[in-house]
Design an enzyme around this catalytic site. Structure first.
Site, PDB file in Angstrom:
ATOM      1  CE1 TYR A  28      -3.992  -2.532   5.629  1.00  0.00           C
ATOM      2  CE2 TYR A  28      -3.317  -0.256   5.233  1.00  0.00           C
ATOM      3  CZ  TYR A  28      -3.714  -1.491   4.749  1.00  0.00           C
ATOM      4  OH  TYR A  28      -3.810  -1.701   3.399  1.00  0.00           O
ATOM      5  CB  SER A  53      -0.854  -0.036   1.270  1.00  0.00           C
ATOM      6  OG  SER A  53      -1.416   1.217   1.525  1.00  0.00           O
ATOM      7  CE  LYS A 111      -1.616  -4.576   3.385  1.00  0.00           C
ATOM      8  NZ  LYS A 111      -1.868  -5.883   2.764  1.00  0.00           N
TER       9      LYS A 111
HETATM   10  C1  WQD Z   1      -9.526   9.244   0.815  1.00  0.00           C
HETATM   11  C2  WQD Z   1      -9.732  10.736   1.055  1.00  0.00           C
HETATM   12  C3  WQD Z   1      -9.996  11.270   3.371  1.00  0.00           C
HETATM   13  C4  WQD Z   1     -13.872   9.261   3.923  1.00  0.00           C
HETATM   14  C5  WQD Z   1      -6.730   4.431   3.307  1.00  0.00           C
HETATM   15  C6  WQD Z   1      -5.571   3.728   3.951  1.00  0.00           C
HETATM   16  C7  WQD Z   1      -4.672   3.162   2.911  1.00  0.00           C
HETATM   17  C8  WQD Z   1      -5.412   2.303   1.923  1.00  0.00           C
HETATM   18  C9  WQD Z   1      -6.685   2.907   1.452  1.00  0.00           C
HETATM   19  C10 WQD Z   1      -6.475   0.217   2.511  1.00  0.00           C
HETATM   20  C11 WQD Z   1      -8.957  11.263   2.258  1.00  0.00           C
HETATM   21  C12 WQD Z   1     -11.261  11.612   2.600  1.00  0.00           C
HETATM   22  C13 WQD Z   1     -12.703   9.758   3.380  1.00  0.00           C
HETATM   23  C14 WQD Z   1     -14.885  10.208   4.334  1.00  0.00           C
HETATM   24  C15 WQD Z   1     -13.476  12.024   3.594  1.00  0.00           C
HETATM   25  N1  WQD Z   1      -5.489   0.995   2.406  1.00  0.00           N
HETATM   26  N2  WQD Z   1     -12.505  11.113   3.216  1.00  0.00           N
HETATM   27  N3  WQD Z   1     -14.640  11.549   4.137  1.00  0.00           N
HETATM   28  O1  WQD Z   1      -7.085   7.477   3.714  1.00  0.00           O
HETATM   29  O2  WQD Z   1      -6.194   7.656   1.366  1.00  0.00           O
HETATM   30  O3  WQD Z   1      -6.232   5.472   2.492  1.00  0.00           O
HETATM   31  O4  WQD Z   1      -7.417   3.503   2.505  1.00  0.00           O
HETATM   32  O5  WQD Z   1      -7.023  -0.657   2.395  1.00  0.00           O
HETATM   33  O6  WQD Z   1      -3.699   2.456   3.550  1.00  0.00           O
HETATM   34  O7  WQD Z   1      -4.859   4.660   4.735  1.00  0.00           O
HETATM   35  O8  WQD Z   1      -8.366   6.459   1.743  1.00  0.00           O
HETATM   36  O9  WQD Z   1     -10.699   6.393   1.010  1.00  0.00           O
HETATM   37  O10 WQD Z   1     -10.199   6.561   3.485  1.00  0.00           O
HETATM   38  O11 WQD Z   1      -9.772   8.527   2.033  1.00  0.00           O
HETATM   39  O12 WQD Z   1     -13.329  13.233   3.447  1.00  0.00           O
HETATM   40  O13 WQD Z   1     -15.948   9.844   4.857  1.00  0.00           O
HETATM   41  O14 WQD Z   1     -11.112  10.954   1.364  1.00  0.00           O
HETATM   42  O15 WQD Z   1      -9.748  12.226   4.376  1.00  0.00           O
HETATM   43  O16 WQD Z   1      -8.553  12.570   1.935  1.00  0.00           O
HETATM   44  P1  WQD Z   1      -6.930   6.883   2.389  1.00  0.00           P
HETATM   45  P2  WQD Z   1      -9.828   6.901   2.091  1.00  0.00           P
END
Ligand code: WQD
Length: 340
Positions: A150, A126, A154
C-alpha cells in the site's frame, strides 16, 4: 465561471467530505467512484447536505473508455485523486491487486488528463511514505521508503506524478501526505466506515466506535512497549474537516501560484492509543474496554507531522482537536446527542 473539479473516489470517506468543502468554497466537484468501498447512497446524502444536484459517475479507473467519456463530458479545471485501496494488511496479502488498482488507476488517470489537457492534480498521499522515520516531528524532507505494498503505491504515485511534471512543466501537482484522519461531518450524514460492504476499516477510530456500540467486546491495544510516554503507539490524528480544508487550500494554491507542492497534513501533535481511548470514552459517555496485545506487524511507534511547510505554502493550520474528533466520530453511531 464555476470551476469543475473531478474527485476520483469522491464517494469515499475523505472524498465525500472534500466534496462538501469544495462546494462551500465555490467549486463544482464531480464524483467518479467504482463504489468498491463506498455506499451507493452517498451522492444522495451529499445532495441533501449541499442542497444541490450531485454529478456522479459510477466508473472504474481501470475502464479507460469510461474514464475517457467522463473527461469528454466535463471541462475539468483540476483533479483530486482519492480513489485507491487502503488496507495495509490486505496489501501485504494481495500486492498485485494493490499495484494493479492503485498504480494502474493513476496511470490511466494521468493518460486521460494528458489527452484532455487537464494540468492540475492533487494527490492523496500518506505519512506512510516516511516508513519508520527517525526524526519527529517528520518534515517533508525526511527520507522516503515503503514498508508494505500500500505504502509503495503511494510512493510510486508521488514519483510518477513528479516525472509527469518533468515531462510537462505546465502541470501543477499538489501532493498531500495525510497523517491520521479522524471524525466525520457534524451533520452525521457522512461516515468513515461504509455501511455496505464487508471490508470495515482496521483503523483505530472505527474500532473504538465498534467497541463503544458493543459490536466488538474490547479494543486490542497493539503494543505497550513502544518508546513513547505510555508505551502505546503515538499518531497525529487530524479532523476530517481540517484535512478537507487542506485540499481546498492546496487547489487554491495550485491555481493561484502555478507551482507544485508536497506538504504534510497533520496537526503537529501526537497522541497515544491510551489518550484516544480516554477521549473517546469521554465523548460517548461510556466505558471503552481494552486489552493490551502484541505489536501489530509493520506498525511504527511514533509518527507526527512537522506542519511548518503546510503553514508557509498553503496557509494551513488544523483548528480542531481530539475532543471534536471523538465527538464527531461518535455521531457515526447514530446514538450521539445531536445538540453537542
Ligand atoms: C493508529 C494507532 C495502532 C487499531 C494506517 C496506515 C496509513 C494510513 C492510515 C490509510 C496505531 C493502534 C489501531 C486497533 C490499536 N493510511 N491501534 N488497535 O497504522 O497509523 O496508519 O492508517 O488509509 O498508511 O498505515 O493507523 O488507525 O490503524 O492505527 O491499538 O484496533 O492505533 O497500533 O498505534 P496507522 P491506525
Amino acid at each position: 465561471m464555476t470551476q469543475k473539479i473531478l474527485l476520483t473516489g469522491g464517494a469515499g470517506y475523505i472524498g465525500a467530505h472534500t466534496f462538501v468543502a469544495l462546494h462551500e468554497a465555490g467549486y463544482y466537484p464531480v464524483i467518479l467512484d467504482n463504489f468498491a468501498n463506498a455506499d451507493q447512497d452517498t451522492p444522495a446524502r451529499l445532495a441533501q447536505l449541499t442542497g444541490r444536484k450531485v454529478d456522479c459517475h459510477d466508473c472504474d479507473l481501470m475502464d479507460k473508455a469510461a474514464l475517457d467519456a467522463v473527461f469528454e463530458e466535463h471541462d475539468f479545471e483540476a483533479v483530486i485523486h482519492f480513489a485507491a485501496l487502503k488496507a495495509v494488511g490486505e496489501s501485504v496479502a494481495k500486492p498485485q491487486m494493490y499495484f494493479d488498482n492503485n498504480t494502474g488507476g493513476l496511470i490511466n488517470l494521468m493518460g486521460a488528463m494528458e489527452k484532455h489537457d487537464v494540468k492540475r492534480i492533487v494527490f492523496s498521499s500518506s505519512a506512510t511514505v516516511y516508513g519508520d522515520a527517525e526524526q519527529q516531528p517528520i518534515p517533508e524532507t525526511a527520507p522516503l521508503g515503503a514498508t508494505n505494498p500500500y505504502g509503495l503505491t503511494k510512493l510510486m504515485g508521488e514519483m510518477m506524478l513528479n516525472q509527469m511534471q518533468v515531462a510537462h512543466p505546465d502541470w501543477t501537482i499538489g501532493i498531500l501526505r495525510y497523517f491520521n484522519p479522524a471524525g466525520v461531518h457534524t451533520s452525521g450524514l457522512l461516515y468513515q466506515s461504509p455501511k455496505s460492504g464487508n471490508n470495515p476499516p482496521e483503523n483505530l477510530m472505527p474500532r473504538l466506535l465498534e467497541v463503544a456500540v458493543g459490536t466488538r467486546p474490547h479494543l486490542m491495544v497493539f503494543g505497550s512497549d513502544y518508546d513513547t510516554p505510555d508505551g502505546t503507539g503515538v499518531r497525529d490524528y487530524i479532523h476530517i474537516s481540517d484535512l478537507c480544508r487542506g485540499h481546498v487550500l492546496s487547489l487554491d494554491a495550485l491555481i493561484r501560484t502555478n507551482e507544485s507542492h508536497t506538504v504534510n497534513l497533520g496537526t503537529g501533535t501526537g497522541y497515544s492509543v491510551l489518550d484516544m481511548i480516554r477521549e473517546f470514552a469521554k465523548a460517548c459517555g461510556r466505558e471503552v474496554p481494552f486489552e493490551m496485545a502484541d505489536r501489530r506487524p509493520g506498525d511504527v511507534g511514533t509518527c507526527y507531522a512537522d506542519v511548518t511547510l503546510a503553514r508557509e505554502v498553503l496557509g494551513f493550520e488544523a483548528e480542531l482537536g481530539l475532543a471534536e474528533m471523538c465527538i464527531d466520530s461518535w455521531r457515526e453511531s447514530g446514538q450521539a446527542d445531536p445538540t453537542t
